[in-house]
Design an enzyme around this catalytic site. Structure first.
Site, PDB file in Angstrom:
ATOM      1  N   THR A  89      38.623  44.925  37.073  1.00 22.51           N
ATOM      2  CA  THR A  89      38.975  43.577  37.496  1.00 22.51           C
ATOM      3  C   THR A  89      38.431  42.526  36.543  1.00 22.51           C
ATOM      4  O   THR A  89      37.372  42.730  35.922  1.00 22.51           O
ATOM      5  CB  THR A  89      38.404  43.317  38.906  1.00 22.51           C
ATOM      6  OG1 THR A  89      38.528  41.920  39.219  1.00 22.51           O
ATOM      7  CG2 THR A  89      36.928  43.674  38.995  1.00 22.51           C
ATOM      8  N   TYR A 126      31.350  42.625  44.404  1.00 20.62           N
ATOM      9  CA  TYR A 126      32.627  43.274  44.066  1.00 20.62           C
ATOM     10  C   TYR A 126      32.716  43.530  42.563  1.00 20.62           C
ATOM     11  O   TYR A 126      32.961  44.657  42.117  1.00 20.62           O
ATOM     12  CB  TYR A 126      33.799  42.401  44.543  1.00 20.62           C
ATOM     13  CG  TYR A 126      35.124  42.860  44.003  1.00 20.62           C
ATOM     14  CD1 TYR A 126      35.676  44.070  44.410  1.00 20.62           C
ATOM     15  CD2 TYR A 126      35.828  42.111  43.056  1.00 20.62           C
ATOM     16  CE1 TYR A 126      36.878  44.516  43.896  1.00 20.62           C
ATOM     17  CE2 TYR A 126      37.028  42.544  42.539  1.00 20.62           C
ATOM     18  CZ  TYR A 126      37.553  43.746  42.964  1.00 20.62           C
ATOM     19  OH  TYR A 126      38.745  44.184  42.450  1.00 20.62           O
TER      20      TYR A 126
HETATM   21  N1  UFG Z   1      43.502  29.756  47.003  1.00 19.73           N
HETATM   22  C1  UFG Z   1      43.751  28.609  47.731  1.00 19.73           C
HETATM   23  N2  UFG Z   1      44.228  28.771  49.007  1.00 19.73           N
HETATM   24  C2  UFG Z   1      44.467  29.975  49.569  1.00 19.73           C
HETATM   25  C3  UFG Z   1      44.199  31.145  48.807  1.00 19.73           C
HETATM   26  C4  UFG Z   1      43.718  30.987  47.522  1.00 19.73           C
HETATM   27  O1  UFG Z   1      43.545  27.480  47.270  1.00 19.73           O
HETATM   28  O2  UFG Z   1      44.878  30.033  50.751  1.00 19.73           O
HETATM   29  C5  UFG Z   1      43.013  29.617  45.621  1.00 19.73           C
HETATM   30  C6  UFG Z   1      41.638  30.230  45.414  1.00 19.73           C
HETATM   31  O3  UFG Z   1      40.623  29.339  45.786  1.00 19.73           O
HETATM   32  C7  UFG Z   1      41.678  30.517  43.909  1.00 19.73           C
HETATM   33  C8  UFG Z   1      43.171  30.835  43.645  1.00 19.73           C
HETATM   34  O4  UFG Z   1      43.868  30.300  44.758  1.00 19.73           O
HETATM   35  O5  UFG Z   1      41.343  29.380  43.201  1.00 19.73           O
HETATM   36  C9  UFG Z   1      43.463  32.321  43.558  1.00 19.73           C
HETATM   37  O6  UFG Z   1      42.851  32.951  44.693  1.00 19.73           O
HETATM   38  P1  UFG Z   1      43.165  34.448  45.126  1.00 19.73           P
HETATM   39  O7  UFG Z   1      42.392  34.712  46.370  1.00 19.73           O
HETATM   40  O8  UFG Z   1      44.637  34.669  45.159  1.00 19.73           O
HETATM   41  O9  UFG Z   1      42.616  35.311  43.917  1.00 19.73           O
HETATM   42  P2  UFG Z   1      41.169  35.288  43.202  1.00 19.73           P
HETATM   43  O10 UFG Z   1      41.391  34.622  41.883  1.00 19.73           O
HETATM   44  O11 UFG Z   1      40.117  34.773  44.074  1.00 19.73           O
HETATM   45  O12 UFG Z   1      40.890  36.840  43.076  1.00 19.73           O
HETATM   46  C10 UFG Z   1      41.406  37.602  42.049  1.00 19.73           C
HETATM   47  C11 UFG Z   1      41.530  39.054  42.526  1.00 19.73           C
HETATM   48  C12 UFG Z   1      40.168  39.636  42.804  1.00 19.73           C
HETATM   49  C13 UFG Z   1      39.287  39.439  41.592  1.00 19.73           C
HETATM   50  C14 UFG Z   1      39.236  37.998  41.193  1.00 19.73           C
HETATM   51  C15 UFG Z   1      38.458  37.813  39.936  1.00 19.73           C
HETATM   52  O13 UFG Z   1      42.320  39.112  43.677  1.00 19.73           O
HETATM   53  O14 UFG Z   1      40.295  40.997  43.072  1.00 19.73           O
HETATM   54  O15 UFG Z   1      40.546  37.527  40.957  1.00 19.73           O
HETATM   55  O16 UFG Z   1      38.040  36.498  39.830  1.00 19.73           O
HETATM   56  F1  UFG Z   1      38.022  39.817  41.852  1.00 19.73           F
END
Ligand code: UFG
Length: 329
Positions: A117, A141
């Site tokens: 990841t 994680y």
């Molecule tokens: N977000 C929102 N509203 C929501 C959901 C997400 O504003 O309802 C934002 C989050 O704050 C973030 C972006 O959208 O800024 C992306 O969020 P995600 O949850 O879709 O994905 P992440 O970037 O948090 O997570 C991904 C992978 C993980 C990994 C991570 C590494 O899903 O497995 O990147 O940083 F660990």
């Protein structure tokens, strides 16, 4: 020759199973169905319901099916959950991966493809992020995955296993033929949440922070389509079977979209102007993560086919509609 897919009933694993079948490969899946679904697997695929950390089970499957390669997807993947339950994450993602790698070595499996990841980079000091940046994961994680990267490298050196570590950026979309998609109930991923809001399954959605040091203040991510990602695994498998050396590769397109841009695309593609609330930052979110994405192209010859956010969003919406129709949510 058979490929063992751990977590093959999950989101990314199920797309890998389809890609393998489409390529004419023999496949066996081990999945404990904690977050995966048996109905996503085509009937010709053998599903062994069990734990990938159960060495007797895994070695039995490897020997019985003549497994030459393992694609290891099974994992817990929710960053905030890992902060609340670090030992659960280290057990599932690290300790059980150790057991799986040992079973692979004992049973003579030559090739291993590991789902890592972008979280191993933590808050990257350089964007786009190259693979050789010093690693400093900020969540259990990310650390649970990085430890498995290290174990694989050390086991490969000692025991002659060869591996490809793929560091996924933000995986999104669904099988273009509509055979699989992101089915996890209560998923927290941005595109899934936005698609559910567009379809009226959520009254509104939140944007977690618009005060980041980015162009529009919301977080920037590199969204890679799930079938393109599965294809990267097939390229990795071909590389290993040809005798290629062990590799660690970013999986992204090298292009970032902000949260607000993604939501605009979901509104445009769905034709629904749903309610969006600006909320405080979500703990642990880095402002910007975008892959430096050249190495996988150079080393594996991989080329994306679905590098188009509108197409990715359309696939996510289509899959969400099909889950609704089949009452599978
Ligand atoms: N977000 C929102 N509203 C929501 C959901 C997400 O504003 O309802 C934002 C989050 O704050 C973030 C972006 O959208 O800024 C992306 O969020 P995600 O949850 O879709 O994905 P992440 O970037 O948090 O997570 C991904 C992978 C993980 C990994 C991570 C590494 O899903 O497995 O990147 O940083 F660990």
């Amino acid at each position: 020759m058979t490929v063992l897919v751990t977590g093959g009933a999950g989101y990314i694993g199920s797309h890998m199973v389809l890609a393998l079948l489409d390529a004419g490969e023999e496949v066996v899946v081990i999945d404990n169905l904690s977050t995966g679904f048996d109905w996503v697997l085509p009937p010709e695929v053998e599903l062994v319901v069990g734990d990938m950390g159960d060495q007797a089970l895994v070695e039995g499957v490897i020997r019985r099916r003549g497994v030459d390669a393992i694609a290891h997807f099974a994992a817990k993947i929710v960053v905030p959950e890992s902060v609340a339950d670090p030992l659960g994450y280290y057990l599932n993602n690290t300790v059980k991966s150790r057991a799986l790698i040992e079973a692979a070595v004992r049973a003579g499996v030559a090739h291993f493809i590991f789902s890592s990841t972008a979280a191993v980079y933590g808050e990257p000091a350089v964007v786009p992020v190259p693979e050789d940046l010093p690693l400093s994961p900020v969540s259990p994680y990310g650390r649970s995955k990085l430890m498995t990267e290290w174990m694989l490298a050390d086991a490969a050196y000692a025991h002659g296993l060869r591996y490809v570590v793929l560091r996924y950026f933000n995986v999104a979309g669904a099988d273009p033929q509509g055979r699989a998609g992101q089915s996890t109930p209560n998923a927290t991923h941005l595109i899934k949440v936005a698609a559910q809001t567009a379809l009226g399954d959520r009254p509104r959605m939140e944007v977690f922070g618009t005060d980041y040091p980015t162009a529009d203040g919301s977080c920037v991510r590199d969204y890679i389509q799930v079938s393109d990602l599965a294809a990267a695994h097939l390229s990795a498998l071909a590389h290993l079977r040809k005798g290629g050396e062990s590799l660690t590769l970013n999986c992204g397109y090298g292009r970032g979209y902000s949260v607000l841009e993604v939501i605009e695309v979901v509104k445009r593609v769905s034709g629904v102007d749903f309610e969006v609330r600006i909320s405080p930052r979500r703990p642990g979110d880095p402002a910007q993560i975008v892959a430096k994405a050249d190495r996988i192209r150079e080393r594996l010859g991989w080329r994306p086919h679905y590098d188009d956010l509108e197409a990715i969003v359309a696939q996510a919406l289509a899959w969400e509609r099909s889950l609704k129709q089949r009452n599978l949510r």
